[in-house]
Scaffold this active site. Structure first.
Site, PDB file in Angstrom:
ATOM      1  N   LYS A   1       0.834  -1.205   0.000  1.00 57.18           N
ATOM      2  CA  LYS A   1       0.000   0.000   0.000  1.00 57.18           C
ATOM      3  C   LYS A   1       0.861   1.244   0.000  1.00 57.18           C
ATOM      4  CE  LYS A   1       0.952   0.854   4.524  1.00 57.18           C
ATOM      5  NZ  LYS A   1       1.601   2.087   5.049  1.00 57.18           N
TER       6      LYS A   1
ATOM      7  N   ASP B   1      -2.135  -1.992  10.034  1.00 57.57           N
ATOM      8  CA  ASP B   1      -2.322  -1.967   8.589  1.00 57.57           C
ATOM      9  C   ASP B   1      -2.882  -3.272   8.024  1.00 57.57           C
ATOM     10  OD1 ASP B   1      -1.338   0.606   8.463  1.00 57.57           O
ATOM     11  OD2 ASP B   1       0.663   0.026   7.799  1.00 57.57           O
TER      12      ASP B   1
END
Length: 310
Positions: free
Chosen positions: A17, A145
């Site tokens: 990401k 995350d």
């Protein structure tokens, strides 16, 4: 539940990401910071293959430096598998093979991708059938995350970053990532930010005021407009990362001199993410940075989160 795998091997994949926006608020009681993040999953993936076993083990291959990835019980994929086994009372184990392409300790969520892909692989291999919300709860236990690596796409993360709400994003964004040959510890970068704020008496976020994602970021994502997004890329961790590794400033400058709309430290670094106007600009930037002997990869976003490949 007793051991009874449904398949001899399950292959899953989860993305890395980039944080297109990261605002850091106050330090919470649990040691994490209150954050507001705009995440985008990008087309750099870690692949996990899970095989039936009596115990838990992991082996690694990949195109990135694996020297900083443990292969004992401290590996986040092993932690993910054990957590799922405990939650579901599964009495077997798993042998994990991870093929890594997301930079290690690079601020792009490589460990989180491994954890998310492992949860999905083991749930499928073992036939434990955990509901999606429970899987996301487990993901949150493993790291802030990890839930986003599970869901992918584009999302806003609040709290520790694990309280997710989908964000509308149109089209495809073209990214070029300059990867360092060293890592940066996320806790170290946060500590550096805290020290900077203490030195300058910056009580930016009283406990009653939570950070939020800039409305311009959401508008740019909805419009699918890289020029608009480039104007509002933001990362509170960039300054402390640059303070710890001043060489990153030259990389940022080099990218912006060679056609990037904007550059930003990805997460806690040291990977630098460059946003470009289109594919042609991304290819030109990739060539220019490679000529400067940087390790560079090109990727697009948003992409899907963790999924079963086979």
């Amino acid at each position: 539940m007793t051991s009874g795998p449904e398949s001899s091997v399950v292959h899953t994949r989860a993305p890395g990401k980039v944080n297109v926006f990261l605002k850091v608020g106050s330090l919470l009681d649990d040691g994490y910071h209150d954050v507001a993040i705009a995440y985008q999953a990008v087309s750099l993936y870690d692949d996990v293959r899970a095989y039936p076993a009596d115990d838990f083990s992991v082996s690694l291959t990949g195109t990135v430096d694996l020297s900083r990835v443990p292969t004992d019980g401290s590996n986040i994929a092993i932690k993910a598998a054990r957590l799922l086994a405990r939650r579901t009372a599964f009495r077997g184990g798993v042998r994990l093979e991870i093929d890594k392409h997301v930079p290690v300790t690079g601020g792009m969520g490589g460990g989180s991708a491994d954890a998310a892909a492992t949860l999905l692989a083991c749930d499928t291999l073992w036939g434990t059938g955990l509901p999606r919300e429970e899987m996301l709860d487990l993901a949150s236990e493993l790291g802030a995350d990890v839930p986003f690596a599970f869901t992918g796409g584009t999302a806003i993360g609040t709290g520790r970053g694990d309280q997710l709400s989908p964000a509308l994003a149109k089209g495809t964004f073209q990214w070029v990532f300059a990867m360092a040959d060293f890592g940066l510890s996320t806790p170290d970068v946060y500590r550096e930010l805290d020290k900077h704020r203490d030195r300058h008496s910056q009580d930016i976020f009283p406990a009653s005021l939570a950070p939020t994602v800039d409305a311009n970021v959401l508008q740019a994502l909805r419009a699918g407009d890289p020029h608009m997004l480039a104007e509002c890329l933001f990362n509170d961790l960039q300054a402390p990362a640059l303070h710890l590794e001043p060489s990153l400033a030259a990389v940022l400058e080099l990218g912006e001199q060679n056609g990037a709309l904007a550059g930003i430290v990805s997460g806690s670094g040291p990977t630098i993410a460059f946003l470009t106007a289109d594919l042609d600009a991304a290819l030109e930037l990739q060539i220019a940075l490679s000529a400067a002997r940087l390790t560079v990869v090109r990727a697009t976003g948003p992409v899907h989160g963790a999924r079963v490949i086979a």
